[in-house]
Design a protein around this motif. Structure first.
Motif, short mmCIF file in Angstrom:
data_model
loop_
_atom_site.label_atom_id
_atom_site.label_comp_id
_atom_site.label_asym_id
_atom_site.label_seq_id
_atom_site.Cartn_x
_atom_site.Cartn_y
_atom_site.Cartn_z
N ALA A 38 -33.82 -14.59 29.73
CA ALA A 38 -34.97 -15.49 29.59
C ALA A 38 -35.56 -15.83 30.95
CB ALA A 38 -34.54 -16.76 28.85
N TYR A 39 -34.71 -16.05 31.93
CA TYR A 39 -35.17 -16.39 33.28
C TYR A 39 -36.00 -15.25 33.86
CZ TYR A 39 -34.99 -18.30 38.01
OH TYR A 39 -35.33 -18.82 39.24
N LYS A 40 -35.51 -14.03 33.70
CA LYS A 40 -36.26 -12.87 34.20
C LYS A 40 -37.59 -12.72 33.48
CE LYS A 40 -32.03 -10.29 35.27
NZ LYS A 40 -31.17 -9.16 34.86
N LEU A 41 -37.57 -12.93 32.15
CA LEU A 41 -38.80 -12.80 31.38
C LEU A 41 -39.84 -13.83 31.80
CD1 LEU A 41 -40.31 -11.53 28.95
CD2 LEU A 41 -39.18 -13.23 27.49
N LEU A 42 -39.41 -15.09 31.95
CA LEU A 42 -40.35 -16.15 32.29
C LEU A 42 -40.87 -16.01 33.72
CD1 LEU A 42 -38.45 -19.09 30.56
CD2 LEU A 42 -40.67 -18.17 29.87
N SER A 74 -38.51 -18.23 23.23
CA SER A 74 -39.30 -18.06 24.46
C SER A 74 -40.11 -16.77 24.42
CB SER A 74 -38.37 -18.05 25.68
OG SER A 74 -37.81 -19.33 25.90
N GLU A 75 -39.46 -15.71 24.00
CA GLU A 75 -40.12 -14.41 23.91
C GLU A 75 -41.29 -14.46 22.92
OE1 GLU A 75 -38.65 -9.81 23.16
OE2 GLU A 75 -37.69 -11.44 22.04
N SER A 76 -41.07 -15.08 21.76
CA SER A 76 -42.10 -15.15 20.73
C SER A 76 -43.29 -15.99 21.19
CB SER A 76 -41.52 -15.72 19.44
OG SER A 76 -40.46 -14.92 18.95
N TYR A 77 -43.01 -17.13 21.80
CA TYR A 77 -44.10 -17.99 22.25
C TYR A 77 -44.93 -17.31 23.36
CZ TYR A 77 -42.49 -21.95 19.47
OH TYR A 77 -42.14 -22.79 18.43
N LEU A 78 -44.26 -16.55 24.22
CA LEU A 78 -45.01 -15.80 25.23
C LEU A 78 -45.94 -14.78 24.58
CD1 LEU A 78 -42.44 -15.09 28.10
CD2 LEU A 78 -44.47 -16.56 28.19
N THR A 79 -45.46 -14.16 23.52
CA THR A 79 -46.30 -13.20 22.80
C THR A 79 -47.57 -13.86 22.28
OG1 THR A 79 -44.34 -11.94 22.12
CG2 THR A 79 -46.35 -11.60 20.83
N LEU A 80 -47.45 -15.13 21.87
CA LEU A 80 -48.60 -15.87 21.34
C LEU A 80 -49.42 -16.54 22.44
CD1 LEU A 80 -46.91 -17.56 18.24
CD2 LEU A 80 -48.38 -15.53 18.26
N GLY A 81 -48.94 -16.44 23.68
CA GLY A 81 -49.65 -17.06 24.79
C GLY A 81 -49.37 -18.54 24.93
N LEU A 82 -48.33 -19.04 24.26
CA LEU A 82 -47.96 -20.47 24.33
C LEU A 82 -46.92 -20.64 25.44
CD1 LEU A 82 -47.75 -21.15 20.48
CD2 LEU A 82 -49.64 -21.68 22.05
N THR A 83 -47.38 -20.64 26.67
CA THR A 83 -46.46 -20.64 27.81
C THR A 83 -45.65 -21.93 27.93
OG1 THR A 83 -48.27 -21.41 29.23
CG2 THR A 83 -47.89 -19.02 29.10
N GLU A 84 -46.25 -23.05 27.55
CA GLU A 84 -45.52 -24.32 27.65
C GLU A 84 -44.32 -24.34 26.71
OE1 GLU A 84 -46.28 -29.14 27.12
OE2 GLU A 84 -47.98 -27.77 27.31
N GLU A 85 -44.53 -23.87 25.47
CA GLU A 85 -43.42 -23.80 24.51
C GLU A 85 -42.37 -22.80 24.97
OE1 GLU A 85 -42.61 -25.43 21.68
OE2 GLU A 85 -44.20 -26.83 22.21
N ALA A 86 -42.83 -21.67 25.52
CA ALA A 86 -41.89 -20.66 26.01
C ALA A 86 -41.03 -21.22 27.13
CB ALA A 86 -42.66 -19.43 26.49
N THR A 87 -41.65 -21.93 28.07
CA THR A 87 -40.91 -22.51 29.19
C THR A 87 -39.94 -23.58 28.72
OG1 THR A 87 -42.79 -22.08 30.63
CG2 THR A 87 -41.14 -23.62 31.43
N ARG A 88 -40.40 -24.39 27.76
CA ARG A 88 -39.54 -25.47 27.26
C ARG A 88 -38.27 -24.93 26.62
NH1 ARG A 88 -38.65 -28.29 22.67
NH2 ARG A 88 -40.21 -27.08 21.50
N ASN A 89 -38.40 -23.90 25.78
CA ASN A 89 -37.22 -23.32 25.15
C ASN A 89 -36.33 -22.62 26.17
OD1 ASN A 89 -37.20 -23.43 21.97
ND2 ASN A 89 -39.34 -23.24 22.58
N GLY A 90 -36.93 -22.01 27.18
CA GLY A 90 -36.14 -21.42 28.26
C GLY A 90 -35.36 -22.47 29.01
N ALA A 91 -35.99 -23.66 29.24
CA ALA A 91 -35.31 -24.74 29.94
C ALA A 91 -34.14 -25.29 29.12
CB ALA A 91 -36.30 -25.86 30.26
#
Length: 287
Positions: A231-235, A199-216
């Protein structure tokens, strides 16, 4: 004249050659094993092989040498003994033990995740072979427990490399390592952190959908894990919200440290010739 063998540049004294009854040689070696005198035990079992090479005693002595070398932390020699038994007697019932002692020797050479994991891979392959070949034995039961520990070690190595890539800005390489943990080692203690790092890595790349999916996925499988709380706090700090509210702050798994307690290792099977058990002065070690 006493004979001497040479291994690793050091002379290893051997027994003076004197033809003796096989029962005496074997049981004296077993007695030395019971006393923890591993080098002396090996000498007597080697003498059994030398003087009585085609006997059941000789076959049994190879396994006893493997166990004595293992107890003395001489892993290369123990592995060599085990492999020699497997090559000479592949269909023998005691071959299962030879495979087992070989796997244990690799297992006990596993080092921390910051170093080369060659022995870890060898241990995993040897342990899996035991489970496949001898699934209903006590050796397979012990191997299954150790496979879980080995997988945790390999996952830890992937995490160490992934974190390094992430710190150095190579986010795509880091994602590859974290994804390996989730896909290949998903039952280990490292999976919650791997999902968080994804989730952290995908956010760095701006891939919010992938970041949210892994967080879920993290929240669904580990709702009370501290990594999900992070992860919840980060997202949510980015205006994103995984589907599950964090349920607390506990770890999903506890890592099991490697313990190299040789007293817990299965001992050689009790298949010595009957005459050995009748000698009250030098019994073979019990299983």
């Amino acid at each position: 004249m006493a004979l001497a063998g040479c291994a690793g540049g050091k002379k290893k004294p051997r027994l003076a050659y004197e033809e003796r009854p096989v029962e005496l040689l074997y049981n004296t070696g077993a007695n030395r094993m019971d006393r923890g005198q591993w080098a002396q035990a090996v000498n007597y079992f080697q003498e059994v092989e030398r003087q009585h090479p085609y006997s059941e005693w000789s076959r049994r002595s190879i396994l006893m040498q493997a166990f004595a070398h293992y107890q003395a932390n001489d892993y290369p020699e123990a592995i060599a003994d085990a492999e020699r038994f497997i090559q000479l007697y592949p269909g023998n019932a005691a071959a299962a033990y030879a495979h087992y002692i070989k796997a244990i020797c690799y297992f006990e050479q596993i080092v921390d995740v910051g170093r080369d994991q060659a022995a870890t891979g060898q241990a995993l392959a040897a342990l899996r072979e035991i489970v496949q070949r001898y699934p209903n034995t006590e050796y397979a039961s012990d191997a299954r427990l150790k496979i879980d520990m080995v997988n945790d070690q390999l996952a830890g190595k992937e995490m160490t490399i992934g974190r390094w890539y992430l710190r150095n800005g190579d986010t795509l390489a880091a994602i590859g390592r974290f994804r390996t943990v989730v896909d290949r080692y998903q039952t280990t203690s490292h999976t919650p952190e791997a999902l968080y790092r994804l989730s952290e890595s995908y956010l760095t790349l701006g891939l919010t959908e992938e970041a949210t999916r892994n967080g879920a996925v993290l929240g669904h499988n580990y709702p009370g894990d501290v990594w999900y709380s992070d992860a919840y706090k980060l997202l949510t700090s980015r205006g994103l919200r995984p589907a599950v509210e964090p349920a607390g702050s506990r770890r999903g798994f506890l890592r099991v440290p490697f313990r190299k307690d040789k007293s817990q290792t299965v001992r050689p099977p009790a298949t010595a010739p009957a005459a050995a058990a009748s000698d009250a002065s030098a019994q073979a070690p019990a299983t």
